[in-house]
Motif scaffolding. Structure first.
Motif, PDB file in Angstrom:
ATOM      1  N   GLY A 132     -30.270  -0.346  18.374  1.00 31.62           N
ATOM      2  CA  GLY A 132     -29.314  -0.657  19.439  1.00 31.62           C
ATOM      3  C   GLY A 132     -29.000   0.486  20.379  1.00 31.62           C
ATOM      4  O   GLY A 132     -28.033   0.397  21.142  1.00 31.62           O
ATOM      5  N   VAL A 133     -29.789   1.565  20.356  1.00 34.11           N
ATOM      6  CA  VAL A 133     -29.562   2.640  21.321  1.00 34.11           C
ATOM      7  C   VAL A 133     -29.917   2.100  22.698  1.00 34.11           C
ATOM      8  O   VAL A 133     -31.004   1.556  22.894  1.00 34.11           O
ATOM      9  CB  VAL A 133     -30.409   3.896  20.985  1.00 34.11           C
ATOM     10  CG1 VAL A 133     -30.204   4.971  22.036  1.00 34.11           C
ATOM     11  CG2 VAL A 133     -30.072   4.416  19.591  1.00 34.11           C
ATOM     12  N   ASP A 134     -28.995   2.228  23.630  1.00 36.27           N
ATOM     13  CA  ASP A 134     -29.227   1.640  24.949  1.00 36.27           C
ATOM     14  C   ASP A 134     -30.275   2.416  25.744  1.00 36.27           C
ATOM     15  O   ASP A 134     -30.522   3.603  25.494  1.00 36.27           O
ATOM     16  CB  ASP A 134     -27.921   1.501  25.740  1.00 36.27           C
ATOM     17  CG  ASP A 134     -27.281   2.821  26.045  1.00 36.27           C
ATOM     18  OD1 ASP A 134     -27.666   3.443  27.046  1.00 36.27           O
ATOM     19  OD2 ASP A 134     -26.398   3.231  25.268  1.00 36.27           O
ATOM     20  N   SER A 135     -30.882   1.741  26.688  1.00 37.60           N
ATOM     21  CA  SER A 135     -31.985   2.304  27.483  1.00 37.60           C
ATOM     22  C   SER A 135     -31.600   3.582  28.214  1.00 37.60           C
ATOM     23  O   SER A 135     -32.402   4.504  28.309  1.00 37.60           O
ATOM     24  CB  SER A 135     -32.481   1.276  28.499  1.00 37.60           C
ATOM     25  OG  SER A 135     -33.040   0.185  27.823  1.00 37.60           O
ATOM     26  N   ALA A 136     -30.393   3.648  28.736  1.00 32.81           N
ATOM     27  CA  ALA A 136     -29.979   4.846  29.489  1.00 32.81           C
ATOM     28  C   ALA A 136     -30.050   6.093  28.613  1.00 32.81           C
ATOM     29  O   ALA A 136     -30.508   7.149  29.060  1.00 32.81           O
ATOM     30  CB  ALA A 136     -28.567   4.675  30.043  1.00 32.81           C
ATOM     31  N   ARG A 137     -29.611   5.988  27.371  1.00 32.72           N
ATOM     32  CA  ARG A 137     -29.657   7.144  26.469  1.00 32.72           C
ATOM     33  C   ARG A 137     -31.101   7.539  26.161  1.00 32.72           C
ATOM     34  O   ARG A 137     -31.416   8.722  26.059  1.00 32.72           O
ATOM     35  CB  ARG A 137     -28.902   6.859  25.173  1.00 32.72           C
ATOM     36  CG  ARG A 137     -27.413   6.966  25.332  1.00 32.72           C
ATOM     37  CD  ARG A 137     -26.699   6.653  24.010  1.00 32.72           C
ATOM     38  NE  ARG A 137     -25.304   6.961  24.078  1.00 32.72           N
ATOM     39  CZ  ARG A 137     -24.417   6.248  24.761  1.00 32.72           C
ATOM     40  NH1 ARG A 137     -24.792   5.189  25.437  1.00 32.72           N
ATOM     41  NH2 ARG A 137     -23.148   6.598  24.773  1.00 32.72           N
ATOM     42  N   LEU A 138     -31.959   6.568  26.011  1.00 27.22           N
ATOM     43  CA  LEU A 138     -33.368   6.861  25.723  1.00 27.22           C
ATOM     44  C   LEU A 138     -34.080   7.405  26.955  1.00 27.22           C
ATOM     45  O   LEU A 138     -34.825   8.375  26.864  1.00 27.22           O
ATOM     46  CB  LEU A 138     -34.078   5.597  25.223  1.00 27.22           C
ATOM     47  CG  LEU A 138     -33.543   5.023  23.913  1.00 27.22           C
ATOM     48  CD1 LEU A 138     -34.251   3.721  23.580  1.00 27.22           C
ATOM     49  CD2 LEU A 138     -33.653   6.017  22.772  1.00 27.22           C
ATOM     50  N   ASP A 139     -33.824   6.798  28.096  1.00 29.79           N
ATOM     51  CA  ASP A 139     -34.508   7.196  29.335  1.00 29.79           C
ATOM     52  C   ASP A 139     -34.139   8.603  29.786  1.00 29.79           C
ATOM     53  O   ASP A 139     -34.961   9.305  30.373  1.00 29.79           O
ATOM     54  CB  ASP A 139     -34.169   6.219  30.470  1.00 29.79           C
ATOM     55  CG  ASP A 139     -34.709   4.817  30.231  1.00 29.79           C
ATOM     56  OD1 ASP A 139     -35.596   4.647  29.370  1.00 29.79           O
ATOM     57  OD2 ASP A 139     -34.231   3.890  30.907  1.00 29.79           O
ATOM     58  N   LEU A 140     -32.910   9.025  29.542  1.00 25.25           N
ATOM     59  CA  LEU A 140     -32.428  10.304  30.057  1.00 25.25           C
ATOM     60  C   LEU A 140     -32.385  11.421  29.014  1.00 25.25           C
ATOM     61  O   LEU A 140     -31.897  12.512  29.297  1.00 25.25           O
ATOM     62  CB  LEU A 140     -31.027  10.114  30.656  1.00 25.25           C
ATOM     63  CG  LEU A 140     -30.979   9.178  31.865  1.00 25.25           C
ATOM     64  CD1 LEU A 140     -29.539   8.877  32.252  1.00 25.25           C
ATOM     65  CD2 LEU A 140     -31.749   9.775  33.025  1.00 25.25           C
ATOM     66  N   LEU A 141     -32.937  11.180  27.851  1.00 33.72           N
ATOM     67  CA  LEU A 141     -32.799  12.136  26.757  1.00 33.72           C
ATOM     68  C   LEU A 141     -33.371  13.511  27.070  1.00 33.72           C
ATOM     69  O   LEU A 141     -32.787  14.524  26.686  1.00 33.72           O
ATOM     70  CB  LEU A 141     -33.420  11.578  25.473  1.00 33.72           C
ATOM     71  CG  LEU A 141     -33.169  12.368  24.202  1.00 33.72           C
ATOM     72  CD1 LEU A 141     -31.678  12.566  23.943  1.00 33.72           C
ATOM     73  CD2 LEU A 141     -33.820  11.657  23.016  1.00 33.72           C
ATOM     74  N   THR A 142     -34.468  13.578  27.791  1.00 33.26           N
ATOM     75  CA  THR A 142     -35.027  14.897  28.097  1.00 33.26           C
ATOM     76  C   THR A 142     -34.129  15.693  29.048  1.00 33.26           C
ATOM     77  O   THR A 142     -34.234  16.909  29.115  1.00 33.26           O
ATOM     78  CB  THR A 142     -36.443  14.807  28.701  1.00 33.26           C
ATOM     79  OG1 THR A 142     -36.393  14.033  29.886  1.00 33.26           O
ATOM     80  CG2 THR A 142     -37.419  14.208  27.707  1.00 33.26           C
ATOM     81  N   ALA A 143     -33.246  15.010  29.760  1.00 31.26           N
ATOM     82  CA  ALA A 143     -32.325  15.669  30.695  1.00 31.26           C
ATOM     83  C   ALA A 143     -30.869  15.449  30.267  1.00 31.26           C
ATOM     84  O   ALA A 143     -29.970  15.358  31.089  1.00 31.26           O
ATOM     85  CB  ALA A 143     -32.547  15.114  32.099  1.00 31.26           C
ATOM     86  N   TRP A 144     -30.624  15.410  28.975  1.00 33.72           N
ATOM     87  CA  TRP A 144     -29.324  15.026  28.431  1.00 33.72           C
ATOM     88  C   TRP A 144     -28.172  15.908  28.913  1.00 33.72           C
ATOM     89  O   TRP A 144     -27.056  15.431  29.035  1.00 33.72           O
ATOM     90  CB  TRP A 144     -29.375  15.010  26.897  1.00 33.72           C
ATOM     91  CG  TRP A 144     -29.586  16.365  26.285  1.00 33.72           C
ATOM     92  CD1 TRP A 144     -30.777  16.961  26.004  1.00 33.72           C
ATOM     93  CD2 TRP A 144     -28.582  17.291  25.901  1.00 33.72           C
ATOM     94  NE1 TRP A 144     -30.582  18.200  25.456  1.00 33.72           N
ATOM     95  CE2 TRP A 144     -29.232  18.435  25.383  1.00 33.72           C
ATOM     96  CE3 TRP A 144     -27.185  17.275  25.934  1.00 33.72           C
ATOM     97  CZ2 TRP A 144     -28.544  19.541  24.910  1.00 33.72           C
ATOM     98  CZ3 TRP A 144     -26.496  18.381  25.464  1.00 33.72           C
ATOM     99  CH2 TRP A 144     -27.173  19.503  24.959  1.00 33.72           C
ATOM    100  N   ARG A 145     -28.422  17.172  29.199  1.00 34.01           N
ATOM    101  CA  ARG A 145     -27.331  18.067  29.600  1.00 34.01           C
ATOM    102  C   ARG A 145     -26.653  17.607  30.895  1.00 34.01           C
ATOM    103  O   ARG A 145     -25.456  17.797  31.067  1.00 34.01           O
ATOM    104  CB  ARG A 145     -27.852  19.495  29.781  1.00 34.01           C
ATOM    105  CG  ARG A 145     -28.023  20.241  28.491  1.00 34.01           C
ATOM    106  CD  ARG A 145     -28.514  21.673  28.729  1.00 34.01           C
ATOM    107  NE  ARG A 145     -28.605  22.408  27.508  1.00 34.01           N
ATOM    108  CZ  ARG A 145     -29.602  22.309  26.633  1.00 34.01           C
ATOM    109  NH1 ARG A 145     -30.595  21.485  26.856  1.00 34.01           N
ATOM    110  NH2 ARG A 145     -29.603  23.031  25.532  1.00 34.01           N
ATOM    111  N   ASP A 146     -27.435  17.034  31.798  1.00 36.67           N
ATOM    112  CA  ASP A 146     -26.901  16.611  33.090  1.00 36.67           C
ATOM    113  C   ASP A 146     -26.704  15.105  33.193  1.00 36.67           C
ATOM    114  O   ASP A 146     -26.322  14.613  34.248  1.00 36.67           O
ATOM    115  CB  ASP A 146     -27.840  17.072  34.218  1.00 36.67           C
ATOM    116  CG  ASP A 146     -27.919  18.581  34.301  1.00 36.67           C
ATOM    117  OD1 ASP A 146     -26.885  19.241  34.120  1.00 36.67           O
ATOM    118  OD2 ASP A 146     -29.028  19.101  34.528  1.00 36.67           O
ATOM    119  N   ALA A 147     -26.989  14.389  32.119  1.00 37.18           N
ATOM    120  CA  ALA A 147     -26.924  12.929  32.164  1.00 37.18           C
ATOM    121  C   ALA A 147     -25.586  12.428  31.614  1.00 37.18           C
ATOM    122  O   ALA A 147     -25.089  12.946  30.613  1.00 37.18           O
ATOM    123  CB  ALA A 147     -28.082  12.342  31.362  1.00 37.18           C
TER     124      ALA A 147
END
Length: 157
Positions: free
Chosen positions: A69-84
């Motif tokens: 159930g991890v939402d797409s936004a968390r998966l899509d932006l994981l490599t840039a998590w500091r600014d997401a």
């Protein structure tokens, strides 16, 4: 059993090295049984796999995270998590800790990371999170070094 010229698959590893597999799986089960949120541990496993460039583990943990159930936004932006924006303070602390343990495990912990870990994790949670990070790093070293193909690719063969 494939030669080093061929790719060893997860299935090959499972059949030829059952004791090693059982040990790795037992570490994962211990973390799963610890009470840490599955969504959190999957984000951490995915981020570590990205850092280590492990195709097999990245593909696997993307699938597991989606099922958890991890939402797409968390998966899509994981490599840039500091600014997401979509990550909670707890997720940010866990991801930062995963990066620290993976890339500089013997370097002193930055004061801000230390403070965020203390603010968001009990000691037993931090120990279990660290076990999860060590476990995925072990998997990355095995699957990456032996060039396991992604399971989706293996299942098509």
């Amino acid at each position: 059993m494939p030669t080093m010229d061929q790719k060893l698959t997860y299935s090959d590893f499972e059949k030829a090295y059952p004791d090693a597999l059982a040990t790795l799986l037992a570490m994962g089960k211990a973390v799963d049984d610890s009470g840490l949120e599955k969504n959190l541990t999957e984000l951490v496993k995915l981020r570590v796999s990205q850092i280590n460039g492990c195709t097999f583990c990245t593909e696997l943990h993307l699938r597991v995270a989606r099922r958890a159930g991890v939402d797409s936004a968390r998966l899509d932006l994981l490599t840039a998590w500091r600014d997401a924006p979509p990550y909670s303070a707890r997720e940010r602390a866990a991801i930062a800790w995963a990066e620290h343990v993976t890339m500089t495990p013997t370097t002193a912990i930055a004061e801000d990371l230390h403070a965020s870990l203390n603010a968001t994790f009990a000691e037993h949670e931090l120990v279990n999170l660290t076990i999860a990070i060590a476990n995925i790093n072990a998997w990355n070293r095995i699957a990456g070094a032996l060039h396991f193909p992604p399971m989706q690719q293996e299942n098509k063969q």
